[in-house]
Scaffold this active site. Structure first.
Site, PDB file in Angstrom:
ATOM      1  N   GLY A  74     -10.081   4.888   4.526  1.00  0.00           N
ATOM      2  CA  GLY A  74      -9.274   5.803   4.060  1.00  0.00           C
ATOM      3  C   GLY A  74      -9.993   7.013   4.284  1.00  0.00           C
ATOM      4  N   CYS A  75     -11.311   7.233   4.190  1.00  0.00           N
ATOM      5  CA  CYS A  75     -12.273   8.286   4.076  1.00  0.00           C
ATOM      6  C   CYS A  75     -12.142   8.943   5.549  1.00  0.00           C
ATOM      7  CB  CYS A  75     -13.673   8.099   3.658  1.00  0.00           C
ATOM      8  SG  CYS A  75     -13.585   7.673   1.913  1.00  0.00           S
TER       9      CYS A  75
END
Length: 186
Positions: A74-75
């Protein structure tokens, strides 16, 4: 009967723990700095081993985004989207600053691997995370900042807060908010 009673007690205890964790996260989220608040100044090291202060960006829009961990799915998506839109941020007179509890060395490796050119700031001691009221989640011995973004005006005021970021379209949301805030002359 005793077995059912024991399982009931275990279930009640588990629900109490989950409820307590949810209440703690809600309480932490309630501590987020709000729209209209002056953004606290800070100084943190970047992936370039240079100290970066919010005050260096006076007169510019600042996208201050907190994220959990370098080199996670996600990052990485979130960072790639900010990088993809970097020219639009430049055109909007906006700087993107990412903050996590990772070290400057971790940020350096992440930026090198993912070709990121904006600043990632290291806050392993939770100084800025705590000052902005960003919740921290524990997973065993590891701690992670919750995904939260603040849009800071050129005058240093927080004009928008995203307390629960969804990474896929977040960069577009932030760019739209900058355009909207400029139109409203915030």
């Amino acid at each position: 009967m005793q077995r059912a009673g024991l399982w009931s007690m275990v279930l009640v205890a588990a629900l109490a723990v989950v409820g307590t964790a949810r209440m703690a996260m809600a309480a932490a989220a309630a501590g987020l700095l709000e729209t209209g608040t002056a953004a606290p100044n800070f100084t943190l090291p970047s992936q370039e081993d240079k100290q970066v202060s919010l005050s260096q960006y006076k007169g510019k829009w600042v996208v201050l985004y907190f994220y959990p961990k370098d080199q996670t799915q996600g990052c990485t998506i979130e960072a790639h989207n900010f990088q993809r839109d970097q020219a639009m941020y430049d055109k909007a007179n906006a700087a993107v600053l990412g903050v996590s509890l990772d070290t400057a060395d971790s940020h350096k490796a992440f930026c090198t691997k993912e070709n990121l050119t904006f600043k990632l700031l290291a806050d392993p001691e939770h100084k800025v995370v705590d000052e902005y009221g960003v919740p921290v989640v524990a997973a065993g011995p590891n701690h992670f900042a919750k995904r939260v973004t603040f849009l800071i005006s050129p005058k240093g005021k927080i004009v928008k807060v995203w307390p629960d970021v969804k990474v896929q379209n977040h960069s577009e949301e932030v760019l739209a908010a900058i355009t909207e805030a400029k139109t409203a002359k915030m």
